[in-house]
Design a protein around this motif. Structure first.
Motif, mmCIF file in Angstrom:
data_model
loop_
_atom_site.group_PDB
_atom_site.id
_atom_site.type_symbol
_atom_site.label_atom_id
_atom_site.label_comp_id
_atom_site.label_asym_id
_atom_site.label_seq_id
_atom_site.Cartn_x
_atom_site.Cartn_y
_atom_site.Cartn_z
ATOM 1 N N ASP A 129 61.223 -7.174 -38.088
ATOM 2 C CA ASP A 129 60.272 -7.079 -36.994
ATOM 3 C C ASP A 129 59.326 -5.945 -37.338
ATOM 4 O O ASP A 129 59.750 -4.790 -37.466
ATOM 5 C CB ASP A 129 61.015 -6.786 -35.682
ATOM 6 C CG ASP A 129 60.061 -6.711 -34.507
ATOM 7 O OD1 ASP A 129 59.259 -7.642 -34.332
ATOM 8 O OD2 ASP A 129 60.116 -5.706 -33.771
ATOM 9 N N GLU A 130 58.060 -6.277 -37.544
ATOM 10 C CA GLU A 130 57.058 -5.293 -37.937
ATOM 11 C C GLU A 130 55.686 -5.805 -37.534
ATOM 12 O O GLU A 130 55.556 -6.957 -37.132
ATOM 13 C CB GLU A 130 57.125 -5.053 -39.447
ATOM 14 C CG GLU A 130 56.789 -6.265 -40.286
ATOM 15 C CD GLU A 130 57.005 -6.043 -41.775
ATOM 16 O OE1 GLU A 130 57.932 -5.317 -42.153
ATOM 17 O OE2 GLU A 130 56.227 -6.602 -42.558
ATOM 18 N N PRO A 131 54.663 -4.951 -37.628
ATOM 19 C CA PRO A 131 53.318 -5.425 -37.267
ATOM 20 C C PRO A 131 52.924 -6.619 -38.136
ATOM 21 O O PRO A 131 53.279 -6.691 -39.301
ATOM 22 C CB PRO A 131 52.414 -4.237 -37.581
ATOM 23 C CG PRO A 131 53.293 -3.071 -37.753
ATOM 24 C CD PRO A 131 54.646 -3.581 -38.120
ATOM 25 N N GLN A 132 52.196 -7.514 -37.557
ATOM 26 C CA GLN A 132 51.712 -8.675 -38.293
ATOM 27 C C GLN A 132 50.206 -8.541 -38.510
ATOM 28 O O GLN A 132 49.539 -7.766 -37.842
ATOM 29 C CB GLN A 132 52.030 -9.959 -37.538
ATOM 30 C CG GLN A 132 53.523 -10.230 -37.431
ATOM 31 C CD GLN A 132 54.178 -10.418 -38.798
ATOM 32 O OE1 GLN A 132 53.871 -11.353 -39.521
ATOM 33 N NE2 GLN A 132 55.079 -9.521 -39.142
ATOM 34 N N ASP A 133 49.701 -9.271 -39.455
ATOM 35 C CA ASP A 133 48.272 -9.304 -39.755
ATOM 36 C C ASP A 133 47.718 -7.951 -40.191
ATOM 37 O O ASP A 133 46.571 -7.616 -39.914
ATOM 38 C CB ASP A 133 47.472 -9.843 -38.560
ATOM 39 C CG ASP A 133 47.918 -11.257 -38.196
ATOM 40 O OD1 ASP A 133 48.172 -12.052 -39.130
ATOM 41 O OD2 ASP A 133 48.019 -11.563 -36.996
ATOM 42 N N VAL A 134 48.564 -7.143 -40.847
ATOM 43 C CA VAL A 134 48.092 -5.915 -41.481
ATOM 44 C C VAL A 134 48.515 -5.985 -42.945
ATOM 45 O O VAL A 134 49.525 -6.612 -43.267
ATOM 46 C CB VAL A 134 48.652 -4.623 -40.819
ATOM 47 C CG1 VAL A 134 48.156 -4.481 -39.404
ATOM 48 C CG2 VAL A 134 50.161 -4.572 -40.883
ATOM 49 N N SER A 137 52.422 -6.373 -44.639
ATOM 50 C CA SER A 137 53.449 -6.840 -43.708
ATOM 51 C C SER A 137 53.917 -8.227 -44.130
ATOM 52 O O SER A 137 53.207 -8.963 -44.800
ATOM 53 C CB SER A 137 52.930 -6.866 -42.267
ATOM 54 O OG SER A 137 51.957 -7.866 -42.097
ATOM 55 N N ARG A 157 56.282 -1.694 -34.476
ATOM 56 C CA ARG A 157 55.115 -2.586 -34.439
ATOM 57 C C ARG A 157 53.782 -1.834 -34.388
ATOM 58 O O ARG A 157 52.780 -2.397 -34.003
ATOM 59 C CB ARG A 157 55.212 -3.515 -33.242
ATOM 60 C CG ARG A 157 56.367 -4.483 -33.357
ATOM 61 C CD ARG A 157 56.359 -5.454 -32.225
ATOM 62 N NE ARG A 157 57.448 -6.401 -32.356
ATOM 63 C CZ ARG A 157 57.691 -7.339 -31.481
ATOM 64 N NH1 ARG A 157 56.935 -7.472 -30.415
ATOM 65 N NH2 ARG A 157 58.693 -8.171 -31.665
ATOM 66 N N ASN A 158 53.767 -0.584 -34.751
ATOM 67 C CA ASN A 158 52.549 0.199 -34.675
ATOM 68 C C ASN A 158 51.665 -0.105 -35.881
ATOM 69 O O ASN A 158 51.789 0.504 -36.939
ATOM 70 C CB ASN A 158 52.870 1.694 -34.596
ATOM 71 C CG ASN A 158 51.649 2.520 -34.291
ATOM 72 O OD1 ASN A 158 50.517 2.084 -34.469
ATOM 73 N ND2 ASN A 158 51.875 3.745 -33.829
ATOM 74 N N ALA A 159 50.755 -1.046 -35.705
ATOM 75 C CA ALA A 159 49.878 -1.468 -36.801
ATOM 76 C C ALA A 159 48.972 -0.334 -37.268
ATOM 77 O O ALA A 159 48.639 -0.250 -38.449
ATOM 78 C CB ALA A 159 49.043 -2.669 -36.371
ATOM 79 N N TRP A 162 51.061 1.735 -39.738
ATOM 80 C CA TRP A 162 51.959 0.988 -40.627
ATOM 81 C C TRP A 162 51.822 1.375 -42.097
ATOM 82 O O TRP A 162 52.808 1.524 -42.805
ATOM 83 C CB TRP A 162 51.744 -0.513 -40.452
ATOM 84 C CG TRP A 162 52.714 -1.333 -41.228
ATOM 85 C CD1 TRP A 162 52.450 -2.137 -42.291
ATOM 86 C CD2 TRP A 162 54.128 -1.410 -41.027
ATOM 87 N NE1 TRP A 162 53.598 -2.712 -42.760
ATOM 88 C CE2 TRP A 162 54.651 -2.283 -42.002
ATOM 89 C CE3 TRP A 162 55.006 -0.826 -40.129
ATOM 90 C CZ2 TRP A 162 56.005 -2.584 -42.091
ATOM 91 C CZ3 TRP A 162 56.351 -1.130 -40.222
ATOM 92 C CH2 TRP A 162 56.832 -1.999 -41.192
ATOM 93 N N SER A 171 56.261 4.143 -36.153
ATOM 94 C CA SER A 171 56.250 3.830 -34.722
ATOM 95 C C SER A 171 55.643 4.914 -33.879
ATOM 96 O O SER A 171 55.227 5.928 -34.295
ATOM 97 C CB SER A 171 57.658 3.540 -34.228
ATOM 98 O OG SER A 171 58.591 4.437 -34.752
#
Length: 171
Positions: A129-134, A137, A157-159, A162, A171
């Motif tokens: 579980d992690e930021p997406q679209d960076v 990732s 999830r802190n894009a 990240w 985070s």
């Protein structure tokens, strides 16, 4: 459960964290040591000591899963598959979870073959579980590859942070 030594996951490893015998064998080595650059006898010694360190846990029935978290530069290529096969050969029958950190493993082109390979090698697919679209990732692939084990890691999830260097966490 145990996250394995960074040397085995092809992360840069400072010589001073290696076993004393390895440090002595590599006297004069400068900079970080990478698995691919290490002499065969060094690899053998570090694996030997690692296997010995696991024995008390195995004998007591207390060994959970060995987590191999690979770096971003561990991408889909033949040498990566060879390395993973080598891990399974060295640790037959032990529970191993594999966490990939490069998107090539779970992109549309390789997702199915990555999961099939994990099943074949009896590796647990680590769901992240992690930021997406960076950049850097990977998607959370909600599929298990071992019926008896699932591993889910919460990376935050802190894009915005990240990919920042030098932080304790994103985070």
């Amino acid at each position: 459960n145990m996250k394995v030594f960074r040397f085995f996951t092809q992360h840069q490893t400072q010589l001073q964290v290696m076993p004393r015998e390895v440090q002595e064998a590599l006297h004069g080595w400068s900079g970080n040591l990478y698995y691919a650059d290490a002499p065969a006898e060094v690899k053998e010694e570090v694996w030997r000591q690692f296997a010995l360190s696991l024995e008390p846990l195995v004998q007591a029935g207390k060994l959970g899963t060995l987590l191999f978290q690979f770096p971003k530069w561990f991408i889909v290529r033949r040498s990566s598959f060879d390395h993973l096969r080598g891990i399974r050969e060295r640790l037959p029958g032990l529970p191993i979870a594999v966490e990939f950190r490069h998107e090539s493993w779970f992109g549309e082109r390789h997702r199915a073959s990555t999961l099939a390979f994990e099943r074949e090698m009896q590796f647990c697919n680590v769901i992240v579980d992690e930021p997406q679209d960076v950049p850097g990732s990977i998607p959370a692939v909600w599929e298990t590859t071992l019926p008896e084990l699932a591993l889910f890691r919460l990376h935050g999830r802190n894009a915005a942070t990240w990919n920042m260097k030098g932080l304790q966490s994103a985070s």
